[in-house]
Design a protein around this motif. Structure first.
Motif, PDB file in Angstrom:
ATOM      1  N   SER A  16       0.831  -1.206   0.000  1.00 31.94           N
ATOM      2  CA  SER A  16       0.000   0.000   0.000  1.00 31.94           C
ATOM      3  C   SER A  16       0.866   1.257   0.000  1.00 31.94           C
ATOM      4  N   ARG A  17       1.916   1.266   0.816  1.00 31.78           N
ATOM      5  CA  ARG A  17       2.817   2.422   0.870  1.00 31.78           C
ATOM      6  C   ARG A  17       3.550   2.604  -0.459  1.00 31.78           C
ATOM      7  N   ILE A  18       3.986   1.506  -1.062  1.00 33.89           N
ATOM      8  CA  ILE A  18       4.685   1.583  -2.355  1.00 33.89           C
ATOM      9  C   ILE A  18       3.768   2.187  -3.404  1.00 33.89           C
ATOM     10  N   ARG A  19       2.542   1.688  -3.467  1.00 34.21           N
ATOM     11  CA  ARG A  19       1.596   2.154  -4.500  1.00 34.21           C
ATOM     12  C   ARG A  19       1.153   3.592  -4.275  1.00 34.21           C
ATOM     13  N   SER A  20       1.137   4.041  -3.015  1.00 35.48           N
ATOM     14  CA  SER A  20       0.711   5.416  -2.741  1.00 35.48           C
ATOM     15  C   SER A  20       1.890   6.392  -2.732  1.00 35.48           C
ATOM     16  N   GLY A  21       3.112   5.877  -2.874  1.00 33.43           N
ATOM     17  CA  GLY A  21       4.295   6.721  -2.889  1.00 33.43           C
ATOM     18  C   GLY A  21       4.706   7.212  -1.513  1.00 33.43           C
ATOM     19  N   THR A  22       4.261   6.513  -0.455  1.00 33.13           N
ATOM     20  CA  THR A  22       4.577   6.962   0.901  1.00 33.13           C
ATOM     21  C   THR A  22       5.550   6.030   1.631  1.00 33.13           C
ATOM     22  N   LEU A  23       6.198   5.132   0.905  1.00 33.72           N
ATOM     23  CA  LEU A  23       7.181   4.250   1.526  1.00 33.72           C
ATOM     24  C   LEU A  23       8.357   5.096   2.007  1.00 33.72           C
ATOM     25  N   SER A  24       8.721   4.962   3.265  1.00 40.63           N
ATOM     26  CA  SER A  24       9.796   5.802   3.808  1.00 40.63           C
ATOM     27  C   SER A  24      11.115   5.028   3.850  1.00 40.63           C
ATOM     28  N   ILE A  25      12.165   5.719   3.466  1.00 40.82           N
ATOM     29  CA  ILE A  25      13.535   5.216   3.532  1.00 40.82           C
ATOM     30  C   ILE A  25      14.301   6.196   4.405  1.00 40.82           C
ATOM     31  N   LEU A 147      12.165  -1.827  -2.590  1.00 36.79           N
ATOM     32  CA  LEU A 147      13.074  -1.301  -1.565  1.00 36.79           C
ATOM     33  C   LEU A 147      14.475  -1.082  -2.132  1.00 36.79           C
ATOM     34  N   ALA A 148      14.938  -2.003  -2.970  1.00 37.64           N
ATOM     35  CA  ALA A 148      16.245  -1.831  -3.615  1.00 37.64           C
ATOM     36  C   ALA A 148      16.242  -0.565  -4.470  1.00 37.64           C
ATOM     37  N   GLU A 149      15.200  -0.386  -5.265  1.00 32.88           N
ATOM     38  CA  GLU A 149      15.113   0.783  -6.136  1.00 32.88           C
ATOM     39  C   GLU A 149      14.973   2.076  -5.334  1.00 32.88           C
ATOM     40  N   ALA A 150      14.274   2.026  -4.198  1.00 27.29           N
ATOM     41  CA  ALA A 150      14.140   3.213  -3.346  1.00 27.29           C
ATOM     42  C   ALA A 150      15.495   3.640  -2.781  1.00 27.29           C
ATOM     43  N   HIS A 151      16.439   2.711  -2.708  1.00 31.39           N
ATOM     44  CA  HIS A 151      17.802   3.005  -2.253  1.00 31.39           C
ATOM     45  C   HIS A 151      18.716   3.401  -3.421  1.00 31.39           C
ATOM     46  N   GLY A 152      18.174   3.493  -4.625  1.00 32.72           N
ATOM     47  CA  GLY A 152      18.994   3.792  -5.796  1.00 32.72           C
ATOM     48  C   GLY A 152      19.714   2.566  -6.324  1.00 32.72           C
ATOM     49  N   GLY A 153      19.268   1.384  -5.913  1.00 33.71           N
ATOM     50  CA  GLY A 153      19.905   0.131  -6.321  1.00 33.71           C
ATOM     51  C   GLY A 153      18.992  -0.706  -7.196  1.00 33.71           C
ATOM     52  N   ARG A 154      19.277  -2.001  -7.236  1.00 32.94           N
ATOM     53  CA  ARG A 154      18.478  -2.911  -8.062  1.00 32.94           C
ATOM     54  C   ARG A 154      18.548  -4.315  -7.474  1.00 32.94           C
ATOM     55  N   LEU A 155      17.536  -5.109  -7.813  1.00 29.08           N
ATOM     56  CA  LEU A 155      17.465  -6.499  -7.399  1.00 29.08           C
ATOM     57  C   LEU A 155      17.197  -7.324  -8.641  1.00 29.08           C
ATOM     58  N   SER A 156      18.023  -8.356  -8.851  1.00 35.46           N
ATOM     59  CA  SER A 156      17.883  -9.179 -10.047  1.00 35.46           C
ATOM     60  C   SER A 156      18.149 -10.634  -9.708  1.00 35.46           C
ATOM     61  N   VAL A 157      17.835 -11.516 -10.659  1.00 33.02           N
ATOM     62  CA  VAL A 157      18.090 -12.945 -10.486  1.00 33.02           C
ATOM     63  C   VAL A 157      18.715 -13.484 -11.764  1.00 33.02           C
ATOM     64  N   THR A 158      19.686 -14.368 -11.595  1.00 31.44           N
ATOM     65  CA  THR A 158      20.330 -15.046 -12.710  1.00 31.44           C
ATOM     66  C   THR A 158      20.440 -16.528 -12.361  1.00 31.44           C
ATOM     67  N   PRO A 159      20.625 -17.370 -13.369  1.00 35.87           N
ATOM     68  CA  PRO A 159      20.833 -18.793 -13.057  1.00 35.87           C
ATOM     69  C   PRO A 159      22.154 -18.986 -12.324  1.00 35.87           C
ATOM     70  N   GLY A 160      22.204 -19.989 -11.444  1.00 33.99           N
ATOM     71  CA  GLY A 160      23.452 -20.344 -10.780  1.00 33.99           C
ATOM     72  C   GLY A 160      24.417 -20.953 -11.782  1.00 33.99           C
ATOM     73  N   GLU A 161      25.669 -21.137 -11.389  1.00 30.86           N
ATOM     74  CA  GLU A 161      26.690 -21.670 -12.293  1.00 30.86           C
ATOM     75  C   GLU A 161      26.332 -23.064 -12.797  1.00 30.86           C
TER      76      GLU A 161
END
Length: 177
Positions: A16-25, A147-161
């Motif tokens: 709800s906070r994310i969608r309303s733009g009120t998520l606090s960091i 949350l990652a993007e709110a910190h100026g970062g990113r979250l991703s997934v890749t296959p393991g080796e």
């Protein structure tokens, strides 16, 4: 059961906070390796119950400006997912510095995530195919990416080796909020 209900309510409030733009960091100085050591220690009972093992690869201290509570929320989510979906195989957490960015990798040796699922699992109420028997609403990865993007970062997934998946949380060392 009460703790599970509290987590579900907290997740719904975060959506709800994310969608309303009120998520606090609230960024403050954080030493990442100490935080990771604490999280790994706190999850020891869950690790034992999963039949898996959890290893934090040693690394020198890493200092940054983040919201410690929110970064802990992301890491705990990634680790609990790895323990749930990792088929009882070992889970590893490693830290990598690259210039003005740090990356935390959570690697499991489970069945992995198909190419078609890699973006979909970050959507709200979504899970990987064949994972309907796992509890939860399918909000953890959605919230974690936000949350990652709110910190100026990113979250991703890749296959393991060889098998499994690697979830990567990349964060700027000095936040750009």
């Amino acid at each position: 059961q009460i703790q599970a209900m509290i987590r579900l309510i907290d997740d719904m409030l975060d959506v709800s906070r994310i969608r309303s733009g009120t998520l606090s960091i609230r960024p403050a100085p954080v030493e990442l390796m100490g935080l990771l050591e604490l999280i790994v220690s706190d999850l020891s009972l869950q690790v034992a119950g999963s039949g898996s093992s959890l290893t934090l690869v040693p690394h020198d201290p890493v200092h940054g400006q983040w919201d410690e509570f929110r970064i802990e929320q992301v890491i705990v989510n990634l680790l609990t997912n790895a323990l749930r979906y990792g088929c009882g195989m070992p889970v590893e957490v490693s830290v990598h510095l690259d210039g003005d960015e740090v990356r935390v990798d959570v690697s499991d040796q489970g069945k992995g995530i198909t190419e078609s699922e890699r973006q979909r699992i970050f959507e709200p109420f979504e899970r990987g195919v064949g994972n309907r028997d796992v509890k939860g609403l399918g909000l953890g990865l959605f919230i974690s990416r936000q949350l990652a993007e709110a910190h100026g970062g990113r979250l991703s997934v890749t296959p393991g080796e060889e098998c499994g998946s690697v979830f990567s949380l990349a964060l700027p060392l000095n936040g750009s909020y």
